[in-house]
Design a protein around this motif. Structure first.
Motif, short mmCIF file in Angstrom:
data_model
loop_
_atom_site.label_atom_id
_atom_site.label_comp_id
_atom_site.label_asym_id
_atom_site.label_seq_id
_atom_site.Cartn_x
_atom_site.Cartn_y
_atom_site.Cartn_z
N GLY A 139 0.74 -1.14 -0.04
CA GLY A 139 0.08 -0.09 0.05
C GLY A 139 0.70 1.15 -0.07
O GLY A 139 2.01 1.27 -0.32
N LEU A 140 0.25 2.30 0.37
CA LEU A 140 1.03 3.69 0.51
C LEU A 140 2.18 3.90 1.28
O LEU A 140 3.14 4.46 1.01
CB LEU A 140 0.01 4.54 0.96
N GLY A 141 2.49 2.90 2.28
CA GLY A 141 3.72 2.71 3.02
C GLY A 141 4.71 2.13 2.19
O GLY A 141 5.89 2.63 2.82
N ASN A 142 4.71 1.46 1.32
CA ASN A 142 5.55 1.04 0.17
C ASN A 142 6.41 2.46 -0.32
O ASN A 142 7.18 2.20 -0.78
CB ASN A 142 5.30 0.14 -0.55
N ILE A 143 5.47 3.22 -0.52
CA ILE A 143 6.05 4.54 -0.85
C ILE A 143 6.24 5.58 0.05
O ILE A 143 7.37 6.11 -0.10
CB ILE A 143 4.90 5.05 -2.23
N ALA A 144 5.45 5.88 0.71
CA ALA A 144 5.44 6.82 1.83
C ALA A 144 6.31 6.40 2.96
O ALA A 144 7.16 7.10 3.61
CB ALA A 144 4.25 7.56 2.26
N GLY A 145 5.87 5.22 3.69
CA GLY A 145 6.42 4.79 4.87
C GLY A 145 7.95 4.61 4.89
O GLY A 145 8.84 4.84 5.48
N VAL A 146 8.55 4.18 3.47
CA VAL A 146 9.87 3.85 3.44
C VAL A 146 10.71 5.15 3.44
O VAL A 146 11.77 5.25 3.97
CB VAL A 146 10.24 3.24 1.97
N ALA A 147 10.01 6.40 2.90
CA ALA A 147 10.64 7.66 2.74
C ALA A 147 10.88 8.14 4.26
O ALA A 147 11.86 8.63 4.61
CB ALA A 147 9.80 8.61 1.84
N VAL A 148 9.90 7.71 5.05
CA VAL A 148 9.98 8.08 6.41
C VAL A 148 11.02 7.32 7.05
O VAL A 148 11.76 7.83 7.99
CB VAL A 148 8.49 7.91 7.17
N ALA A 149 11.13 5.80 6.80
CA ALA A 149 12.35 5.33 7.55
C ALA A 149 13.67 5.60 7.05
O ALA A 149 14.47 5.86 8.08
CB ALA A 149 12.00 3.62 7.05
N ILE A 150 13.98 6.08 6.01
CA ILE A 150 15.02 6.52 5.34
C ILE A 150 15.49 7.88 5.95
O ILE A 150 16.66 8.03 6.31
CB ILE A 150 15.24 6.62 3.98
N SER A 151 14.42 8.73 5.92
CA SER A 151 14.65 10.18 6.51
C SER A 151 14.88 9.99 8.08
O SER A 151 15.77 10.86 8.54
CB SER A 151 13.39 11.03 6.36
N ILE A 161 21.00 2.22 13.36
CA ILE A 161 20.58 1.11 14.29
C ILE A 161 19.11 1.95 14.97
O ILE A 161 18.03 1.22 14.88
CB ILE A 161 21.57 0.45 15.49
N THR A 162 19.23 2.87 15.56
CA THR A 162 18.32 3.60 16.17
C THR A 162 17.24 4.08 15.28
O THR A 162 16.06 3.98 15.04
CB THR A 162 18.73 4.74 17.02
N GLY A 163 17.80 4.75 14.25
CA GLY A 163 16.82 5.37 13.28
C GLY A 163 16.06 4.33 12.24
O GLY A 163 14.92 4.07 12.07
N GLY A 164 16.72 3.07 12.06
CA GLY A 164 16.46 1.73 11.30
C GLY A 164 15.05 1.35 12.19
O GLY A 164 14.09 1.16 11.45
N VAL A 165 15.46 0.89 13.33
CA VAL A 165 14.22 0.30 14.14
C VAL A 165 13.19 1.35 14.23
O VAL A 165 12.12 0.98 14.20
CB VAL A 165 14.88 0.05 15.58
N ILE A 166 13.34 2.56 14.41
CA ILE A 166 12.26 3.38 14.58
C ILE A 166 11.61 3.73 13.20
O ILE A 166 10.33 3.31 12.92
CB ILE A 166 12.74 4.99 14.69
N GLY A 167 12.43 3.80 12.13
CA GLY A 167 11.82 3.61 10.77
C GLY A 167 10.93 2.46 10.22
O GLY A 167 9.88 2.92 9.68
N VAL A 168 11.62 1.38 10.47
CA VAL A 168 10.90 -0.04 10.15
C VAL A 168 10.02 -0.36 11.08
O VAL A 168 8.56 -0.49 10.58
CB VAL A 168 12.05 -0.86 9.84
N LEU A 169 10.23 -0.53 12.31
CA LEU A 169 9.27 -1.15 13.12
C LEU A 169 8.52 -0.08 14.00
O LEU A 169 7.60 -0.53 14.63
CB LEU A 169 10.33 -2.00 14.02
N ILE A 170 8.76 0.99 13.98
CA ILE A 170 7.52 2.12 14.43
C ILE A 170 6.93 2.90 13.57
O ILE A 170 5.80 2.57 13.44
CB ILE A 170 8.67 2.92 15.30
N GLN A 171 7.68 3.49 12.66
CA GLN A 171 6.79 4.51 11.61
C GLN A 171 6.40 3.46 10.58
O GLN A 171 5.33 3.84 10.36
CB GLN A 171 7.77 5.48 11.07
N GLY A 172 7.07 2.44 10.27
CA GLY A 172 6.64 1.70 9.19
C GLY A 172 5.26 0.85 9.74
O GLY A 172 4.21 0.84 8.91
N ILE A 173 5.66 0.18 10.87
CA ILE A 173 4.65 -0.71 11.11
C ILE A 173 3.30 0.11 11.77
O ILE A 173 2.19 -0.32 11.41
CB ILE A 173 4.83 -1.61 12.44
#
Length: 507
Positions: free
Chosen positions: A121-133, A309-321
């Motif tokens: 869904g939209l997370g594949n486009i928008a959520g990934v950007a949040v994770a990387i930023s 590590i911190t940003g990745g976990v936040i991006g993937v498992l917090i913001q993404g999920i």
């Protein structure tokens, strides 16, 4: 009048009422709804997403709940996410059709695409950007790890979804966590606990389907259309409700036919939209080929820096999920509802098939998005976020490719809405013992919510519905822990039959 006629008539009446509202009235309604729901939404969200500080970051315990479960299931089943991958592909390709004559309504491939349409869904486009930023390029590494672990959670819940599903008098089937929580735990002498957990899951599914699985999707689709056609000056800006009606009519035409109709659409739509998006990403990568080696280097080095590590976990498992559609929903239990409609008499075969879902959603599509953001360097621009960042990455190569991202947003969002309507329908059916009137009322409400979502500032509604989606994981994972020996037994028996030649390749 036919069921479809009643369906569209009710929708048109509701739409007419929305169309009559002035923009000012709509804005006032936004404020009143958000004001009324905010105290409830804030209380629920603060509980569900209760966080503990880790350095400068905060980690919601619901994320730990999902991640730990995925790790435990992966270890308990001997890394089935890796060892079973090839067999999963063979089943989807029809190489093992020995057991495809069991109860069910759709093929393995159709069940897979129906479930994938709900997660891609939209997370594949928008959520990934949040994770990387948030986490830099290193977030991509942890995103892949999360996807690989999530494959096993899907294996467990989808195997159980098929094993404990119910065949209805009309030949259709109903399955998912509601049934393995109630039926499966009853087998273990925990019927009372199972009944309570099943009802909690079903109620949370209904609320989650209306918000994160529907209103958020239509809202972001309309906003992207308006943004690309001129923003506030866009000729579409005064007609959000009309765009919402268009989305609702498309969705309504599909969901009225149930899982067979949904599967007939998703088995064509999912390969098309995923393939189209991947081709677009490959074009961006090809035109930035010289930057690819450095991108991979930054992904791996960044994964093991404090920021990564911190940003990745936040991006993937917090913001993404938390954004639901960005995650693969592993552990949430939603996909088991779609997978349980498969035609098979060996539940574990669909467990194998479900392994592919997080792989497609996270390891392939999300990673492709991440690479485009890294090689183009747009993730360093603080003025960009979400869809606008991904759109800028595509547009940096060919300006017209921003329309490509818009098309992807539309397709991804509509596919998500279609599948979540099915999840909500099955939850209502469980709570009302397949009452057709209750199901029809829910479906009408669902489509009206699509229009409302397109027209309004969602605010507290989305916060509340996000919470509901993650509440689904609480009863679901409790049930998975208690029933994982059942999955292990099914897997061992199936492997024994394969080794003994009792299951033969058919293609």
């Amino acid at each position: 009048m036919s069921r479809l006629g009643n369906f569209l008539l009710a929708l048109s009446v509701a739409a007419s009422g929305l169309a009559a509202a002035t923009p000012a009235a709509a804005t006032g309604l936004d404020d009143r709804i958000n004001a009324a729901l905010s105290p409830i939404s804030n209380a629920v969200a603060s509980t569900v997403f209760y966080s503990v500080p880790i350095g400068e970051a905060s980690l919601p315990l619901i994320v730990v709940w999902l991640l730990v479960a995925a790790i435990i299931f992966t270890l308990y089943l001997g890394f089935i996410n890796l060892s079973g991958f090839r067999h999963a592909i063979d089943i989807v390709r029809g190489k093992y059709d020995n057991h495809s004559n069991g109860p069910g309504e759709v093929s393995h491939f159709q069940a897979l695409t129906a479930a994938v349409s709900g997660t891609v869904g939209l997370g594949n486009i928008a959520g990934v950007a949040v994770a990387i930023s948030l986490g830099g390029p290193g977030a991509t590494f942890w995103m892949i790890v999360a996807g690989l672990l999530g494959m096993t959670s899907k294996f467990v819940e989808c195997t159980l979804g098929v094993k404990y599903r119910r065949q209805n008098p009309d030949g259709s089937v109903s399955g998912g966590p509601m049934f393995y929580l109630s039926r499966g735990l009853a087998e273990r002498g925990l019927g009372g606990l199972g009944a309570v957990l099943a009802v909690l899951f079903a109620v949370a599914t209904i609320f989650g389907s209306l918000g994160g699985g529907n209103m958020f999707q239509s809202n972001q689709t309309v906003l992207q259309l308006i943004s690309i056609t001129g923003g506030d000056a866009s000729p579409l800006a005064p007609y959000k409700w009309l765009l919402g009606i268009a989305i609702a009519l498309i969705v309504g035409a599909v969901i009225i036919g149930g899982i067979k109709s949904i599967a007939n659409v998703t088995d064509k739509l999912v390969p098309f939209m995923a393939g189209l998006y991947i081709i677009g990403a490959l074009i961006v990568l090809a035109m930035n080929a010289s930057a690819i080696p450095a991108a991979f280097a930054s992904i791996f080095s960044g994964a093991f820096t404090p920021q990564g590590i911190t940003g990745g976990v936040i991006g993937v498992l917090i913001q993404g999920i938390r954004r639901a559609t960005f995650s693969n929903e592993a552990g949430i239990g939603s996909a088991a509802i779609a997978h349980s409609a498969v035609k098979t008499d060996r539940p574990v075969t669909e467990g194998y098939v479900s392994l592919l879902e997080p792989f497609i959603d996270t390891v392939v599509i999300c990673t492709m998005t991440a690479l485009t953001l890294v090689v183009t360097g747009v993730y360093t621009n603080p003025d960009l976020s979400g869809v606008t960042m991904t759109s800028a990455a595509f547009g940096s190569v060919i300006p017209q490719m921003t329309w490509f991202v818009t098309l992807a947003v539309i397709l991804f969002a509509i596919s998500t809405i279609i599948t979540w309507s099915y999840y909500g329908t099955k939850a209502v059916a469980y709570l009302t013992n397949e009452n057709k009137t209750a199901i029809l009322v829910y479906q009408i409400l669902f489509l009206v919510a699509t229009i409302i979502g397109a027209s309004m500032d969602l605010g507290a509604i989305i916060d509340f519905s996000d919470s509901m989606i993650f509440i689904m994981s609480i009863p679901n994972i409790i049930g998975l822990y208690l029933l994982m020996p059942v999955v292990k037994r099914e897997l061992d028996e199936y492997r024994a039959d394969l080794q003994a030649g009792r299951i033969q390749r058919t293609g």
